[in-house]
Structure formats: structure tokens, C-alpha cells
Design an enzyme around this catalytic site. Structure first.
Site, mmCIF file in Angstrom:
data_model
loop_
_atom_site.group_PDB
_atom_site.id
_atom_site.type_symbol
_atom_site.label_atom_id
_atom_site.label_comp_id
_atom_site.label_asym_id
_atom_site.label_seq_id
_atom_site.Cartn_x
_atom_site.Cartn_y
_atom_site.Cartn_z
ATOM 1 N N LYS A 22 6.458 6.743 16.336
ATOM 2 C CA LYS A 22 6.269 5.459 15.645
ATOM 3 C C LYS A 22 6.557 5.600 14.152
ATOM 4 C CE LYS A 22 1.897 4.314 14.437
ATOM 5 N NZ LYS A 22 1.660 3.969 13.036
ATOM 6 N N ASN A 23 6.033 6.671 13.539
ATOM 7 C CA ASN A 23 6.148 6.785 12.091
ATOM 8 C C ASN A 23 7.559 7.128 11.616
ATOM 9 O OD1 ASN A 23 3.511 6.062 11.915
ATOM 10 N ND2 ASN A 23 2.731 8.085 11.372
ATOM 11 N N CYS A 117 -7.119 -1.396 3.602
ATOM 12 C CA CYS A 117 -6.905 -0.859 4.928
ATOM 13 C C CYS A 117 -8.218 -0.243 5.354
ATOM 14 C CB CYS A 117 -5.793 0.190 4.826
ATOM 15 S SG CYS A 117 -5.525 1.107 6.321
ATOM 16 N N ARG A 122 -5.840 3.152 -0.086
ATOM 17 C CA ARG A 122 -4.423 3.474 0.115
ATOM 18 C C ARG A 122 -3.481 2.764 -0.863
ATOM 19 N NH1 ARG A 122 -3.199 3.394 6.455
ATOM 20 N NH2 ARG A 122 -1.870 5.144 6.010
ATOM 21 N N ASP A 307 -4.103 12.548 11.203
ATOM 22 C CA ASP A 307 -3.971 11.637 12.351
ATOM 23 C C ASP A 307 -4.489 12.249 13.655
ATOM 24 O OD1 ASP A 307 -2.959 9.689 10.761
ATOM 25 O OD2 ASP A 307 -0.881 9.877 11.415
ATOM 26 N N ARG A 401 -1.306 -0.510 18.681
ATOM 27 C CA ARG A 401 -0.404 -0.372 17.533
ATOM 28 C C ARG A 401 0.362 0.941 17.604
ATOM 29 N NH1 ARG A 401 -3.002 -1.168 11.785
ATOM 30 N NH2 ARG A 401 -0.885 -0.483 11.377
HETATM 31 C C1 UD1 Z 1 1.500 8.080 6.664
HETATM 32 C C2 UD1 Z 1 1.355 7.810 8.152
HETATM 33 C C3 UD1 Z 1 -0.106 7.930 8.568
HETATM 34 C C4 UD1 Z 1 -0.683 9.270 8.122
HETATM 35 C C5 UD1 Z 1 -0.423 9.519 6.630
HETATM 36 C C6 UD1 Z 1 -0.855 10.900 6.160
HETATM 37 C C7 UD1 Z 1 3.091 6.191 8.593
HETATM 38 C C8 UD1 Z 1 3.440 4.802 8.962
HETATM 39 N N1 UD1 Z 1 1.820 6.447 8.422
HETATM 40 O O1 UD1 Z 1 0.781 7.082 5.969
HETATM 41 O O2 UD1 Z 1 -0.181 7.804 9.982
HETATM 42 O O3 UD1 Z 1 -2.075 9.284 8.332
HETATM 43 O O4 UD1 Z 1 0.989 9.384 6.355
HETATM 44 O O5 UD1 Z 1 -0.237 11.887 6.930
HETATM 45 O O6 UD1 Z 1 3.961 7.048 8.475
HETATM 46 N N2 UD1 Z 1 -1.671 7.394 -1.905
HETATM 47 C C9 UD1 Z 1 -1.857 6.949 -3.200
HETATM 48 N N3 UD1 Z 1 -0.819 6.322 -3.820
HETATM 49 C C10 UD1 Z 1 0.398 6.116 -3.220
HETATM 50 C C11 UD1 Z 1 0.581 6.573 -1.904
HETATM 51 C C12 UD1 Z 1 -0.469 7.218 -1.265
HETATM 52 O O7 UD1 Z 1 -2.934 7.107 -3.778
HETATM 53 O O8 UD1 Z 1 1.291 5.532 -3.842
HETATM 54 C C13 UD1 Z 1 -2.767 8.109 -1.214
HETATM 55 C C14 UD1 Z 1 -3.256 7.380 0.007
HETATM 56 O O9 UD1 Z 1 -4.262 6.453 -0.336
HETATM 57 C C15 UD1 Z 1 -3.791 8.515 0.842
HETATM 58 C C16 UD1 Z 1 -2.855 9.676 0.510
HETATM 59 O O10 UD1 Z 1 -2.252 9.324 -0.719
HETATM 60 O O11 UD1 Z 1 -5.101 8.839 0.470
HETATM 61 C C17 UD1 Z 1 -1.786 9.960 1.544
HETATM 62 O O12 UD1 Z 1 -1.100 8.771 1.838
HETATM 63 P P1 UD1 Z 1 0.401 8.757 2.404
HETATM 64 O O13 UD1 Z 1 0.822 10.151 2.667
HETATM 65 O O14 UD1 Z 1 1.229 7.937 1.491
HETATM 66 O O15 UD1 Z 1 0.198 8.025 3.799
HETATM 67 P P2 UD1 Z 1 1.030 6.833 4.412
HETATM 68 O O16 UD1 Z 1 2.479 7.022 4.122
HETATM 69 O O17 UD1 Z 1 0.394 5.552 4.077
#
Ligand code: UD1
Length: 423
Positions: A22-23, A117, A122, A307, A401
Site C-alpha cells: 500500500k505504502n 491523525c 504528524r 507499523d 484501509r
Molecule cells: C509512513 C507510512 C506509515 C509509517 C511511517 C513511519 C505511508 C503512507 N505511511 O508515514 O505507515 O508508520 O512512514 O515508518 O507510507 N514528521 C514531522 N514532520 C514532517 C514529517 C514527519 O515531524 O514533515 C514526524 C511524524 O510526525 C512522525 C515521524 O516524523 O512522528 C515519522 O513520520 P514519517 O516517516 O514522515 O511517516 P509518514 O510518511 O507519515
């Protein structure tokens, strides 16, 4: 709202095929906005999140053709609008990633902020800082991000403050059409990012270094169509392996990739599982034994994935011994703990809810339970499979989902599980 009814106590035994990731697929659908020609993505899982992304592309006027095998063909050059609205974006954080590709290709994009979320705030600051480094003008207005650039984005040197999967993917996609070279540092290394880069390169991008902390992108003037097959979903595959370990059973997950699951497989071996890997996939056999508790810390790839934290917590809850599980990626990702404790587990939260101390109990007991996120929900299904009695898991739209045909797949493994449809 649909529920799952699980009659616990069956040892899982059987074989199934991992769905496409999915991701990966979600990001490839947004990446198709970079191309001038149709892009075809295959092995896409049939999931609610994928449907949401197709709806978002549809809301931009983009033609999307889905065949009966879930091959998805996207004609980005039919785009008519550059605004992705709140109603769709709020339901799925990954939808925010349409912004970068639209901006890079068409010089403009207006996308709703993804909003809060269930697993913490996030934020998206790293996405926006990266795009700004490439020369994007970013303004916030009434809950929308307005991004624009005159001409093309410009290649730049940018370092993320910390590992972010979405941030890395977003800035990497935007940089493919920038003028000149972009060097991204402190990048996330998840296999889905590598898969996305392979898809982008097949569309004519010039990306190297993915899977390491430094990604180099030489911008190209335009991108063409391609056909790309999504990798197997490592989180889905491991969920079934952990479920088998929890019930003392055996399962073979075809197409699961060992190299994407090294740390997880090591932990399952530590728990007492026998793991066999061959050309077809990964087999786990517990030979009827009760698992041993395993301690772990979640961290960016290649470490143990956040995850899979909820699923392995359930295994630990009925394991022999005690374990410490530390969550370092998301705040507030222990919501399943209270529900598993209601089923008789003995888990205590410490360290401002970032550490779970799990004392294995001999058995869990059925209870009505529910959770507010995808992985927590599926962990409750695993708890139901091992518990004594009939467990009802509510709010399973979260599971839909991210888990394709979840009850069919568990039934193939011998589980007594059925969906209760309600309106
Ligand atoms: C993706 C995955 C999700 C997985 C996560 C971590 C998808 C659709 N989802 O989520 O299943 O749990 O990676 O492996 O691929 N953060 C910030 N600022 C930013 C971006 C992130 O503070 O601009 C923080 C987030 O709040 C979180 C951490 O960084 O605490 C990691 O987030 P991120 O790696 O970006 O996760 P996603 O891409 O949202």
C-alpha cells in the site's frame, strides 16, 4: 459500521500471498502526476486508501482506468484542477503528496493540510522546507497549502532534520523535474522509497542513492509513461507471520521478501519461531510452542518498524517472560494497549507513554474491542485469534484501509473469523 467476529483458539496453519505494498502504490499514484504519458501501476492492493487516492486524482480531473486485476492506468495530462480539497485529504495523510508532483509539473498546487491523525500530530514541516529549498513559494491560507513556482523548481542541497518517509518521497518526487541536481541528506531508507524511485526512474527520472541516507536527483525536463509492478507489502506479510507465531502455528507468506524484514525475522526467531526462506517466500513455524517475549525499539528502517509494534505487542502479551517495547516514531501509538489489557494482558505504560512493559500471561480472554488506527486494529484481530471465546473487533474500517481481504486471508489459515455487516 462493519465488525469482525473471531472465535479464538485456533492455531493458524496455511499459505497465502502477500498483497502489493500500500505504502508504495499510494506514492506511485501521486508520482504519475509528473508524467506526460499514461503510467500503469500493477500489483496494487484493493484497499480503501487506494480508492481514496484514485478519488483525489479524479477530483483533479485526471483520468484513471482500473481493470479487474487492479492494474491502474493514470493519464495525468488530462488534469483540469490543481486543488485537492479538505474532504478527501483529511481522510488520508498520504494524499498530501499530490502537492509536490503537481507543483513540479504544472508550477502550482493547492492542497488541504492533512490535519491531525489518531497517532499523534504528524506535521509536514519537513515536506514544506524541502520544497522551499527547491524554490517553491509556500503560503498557508484557510487550512490550505498554496504552492507555486515560476518556471521550473531548482535543484538544491537539502538535509532533513530527521528521517521522514513521506518527506523523503515528497521532495524526491518534486526534484525529478527540477532544473539541475538535488542532493537530499538524512533521507529515510524504507523499501517503499526504493520502489518509488525505481518507478520514477522507469518514467525517465535520474535518481541514485535511494536506500542510503543520501539521494541524488539529476533533474530532467519531462517524464514519460511506464509500467511498474509494486513490491510485496512487508507489513502485511509480517502481520500474518506474527499472527502465526502468536497462535503457535505455521504460515507461509508467498512473495514476502526476506531482505525487507531482516530485523523482524530475527525477533521472531528470538521468540522461538523456525523461519525458512525460499524462492516462493517466507515460512514461519512455531511447532505449537508458546512464544518467548522479545524486547524491541521501533526506529526508521532498517530497524524494527513502528507499523508492526502493535502486532508484536500482542504476541508478547501471551509470551513466556517479560519484554520492553519502546516506540520512537510516533507519539500516542499505544492505544491498543488498553484494549489488550481488557482482554487480560498485563501491559504497563511508562516514560510518558513511550515504553510498554509487557508481562506475558498464559491466556487472553475474548472481549468487545476497538481501535482508532490501522495497525492497532489488526493487532486486536490477532488478540482475538489467540483469546478464549468470541471477540468482536469494532471500527474495522481502519483495517480495510490497509489489509486486503483480511478475513478471507485469515480464514485460508484456518481462523474462525467472520465479518458482521451493519449499516
Ligand atoms: C509512513 C507510512 C506509515 C509509517 C511511517 C513511519 C505511508 C503512507 N505511511 O508515514 O505507515 O508508520 O512512514 O515508518 O507510507 N514528521 C514531522 N514532520 C514532517 C514529517 C514527519 O515531524 O514533515 C514526524 C511524524 O510526525 C512522525 C515521524 O516524523 O512522528 C515519522 O513520520 P514519517 O516517516 O514522515 O511517516 P509518514 O510518511 O507519515
Amino acid at each position: 459500521m462493519d465488525k469482525l467476529l473471531i472465535h479464538g483458539g485456533t492455531r493458524l496453519d496455511g499459505e497465502l500471498r502477500a498483497s502489493g505494498a500500500k505504502n508504495s502504490a499510494l506514492k506511485m499514484l501521486t508520482a504519475s502526476l509528473l508524467a506526460n504519458e499514461p503510467v500503469t501501476i500493477s500489483n496494487v492492493p484493493h484497499l480503501r486508501d487506494i480508492t481514496t487516492m484514485i478519488e483525489i486524482l479524479g477530483s483533479l480531473g485526471v483520468e484513471v482506468v482500473v481493470d479487474e486485476k487492479m492494474n491502474i492506468e493514470i493519464h495525468a495530462n488530462t488534469i483540469k484542477s490543481f486543488t485537492a480539497g479538505y474532504d478527501l485529504v483529511k481522510t488520508m495523510r498520504a494524499s498530501f503528496l499530490v502537492l509536490g508532483p503537481m507543483l513540479a509539473h504544472y508550477g502550482q498546487a493547492i492542497v488541504s493540510l492533512p490535519g491531525g491523525c489518531a497517532i499523534g500530530p504528524r506535521p509536514i514541516d519537513q515536506h514544506l522546507r524541502g520544497l522551499q529549498a527547491l524554490g517553491a513559494r509556500i503560503e498557508m491560507n484557510e487550512g490550505y497549502v498554496h504552492a507555486s513556482v515560476d518556471g521550473r523548481l531548482k535543484g538544491a542541497h537539502f538535509s532533513f532534520d530527521f528521517c521522514t518517509v513521506g518527506g523523503t518521497e515528497h521532495v524526491m518526487m518534486a526534484a525529478t523535474l527540477a532544473e539541475g541536481q538535488t542532493v537530499l541528506e538524512n533521507c529515510a531508507r524504507e523499501p517503499e522509497i526504493v520502489d518509488l524511485a525505481n518507478c520514477l526512474n522507469a518514467m525517465g527520472a535520474d535518481i541514485s542513492g535511494v536506500g542510503t541516507g543520501t539521494i541524488v536527483i539529476n533533474g530532467v525536463e519531462s517524464m514519460h509513461g511506464c509500467t511498474h509492478r509494486v513490491i510485496a507489502d512487508r507489513v502485511e506479510a509480517a502481520t500474518y507471520l506474527i499472527a502465526a507465531a502468536t497462535t503457535g502455528g505455521r504460515v507461509k507468506v508467498k512473495e514476502a521478501q526476506q531482505e525487507h524484514l531482516e530485523v523482524v525475522l530475527t525477533k521472531l526467531e528470538e521468540a522461538g519461531a523456525e523461519i525458512t526462506v525460499d524462492d516462493e517466500g517466507i515460512e514461519l513455524d512455531m511447532k505449537g510452542k508458546r512464544p518467548k517475549a522479545v524486547s524491541l525499539v521501533t526506529a526508521p528502517y532498517p530497524a524494527f518498524p513502528t507499523d508492526l509494534q502493535a502486532q508484536i505487542m500482542v504476541m508478547n502479551s501471551i509470551a513466556e517472560g517479560t519484554a520492553t517495547v519502546k516506540e520512537t516514531i510516533f507519539e500516542n501509538r499505544f492505544m491498543h494497549v488498553h484494549e489488550i489489557n481488557r482482554m487480560g494482558a498485563n501491559i504497563r505504560l511508562e516514560g510518558n507513554n513511550t515504553i510498554a512493559l509487557v508481562e506475558g500471561v498464559a491466556e487472553l480472554n475474548a472481549a468487545p474491542v476497538m481501535a482508532n488506527d490501522l495497525r492497532a486494529s489488526v493487532s486486536l484481530v490477532i488478540a482475538g485469534l489467540v483469546a478464549k471465546g468470541d471477540t468482536i473487533v469494532d471500527r474495522i474500517y481502519h483495517i480495510d484501509r490497509g489489509y486486503e481481504q483480511v478475513e478471507e486471508k485469515f480464514r485460508i489459515l484456518g481462523a474462525h473469523i467472520e465479518r458482521i455487516h451493519s449499516r
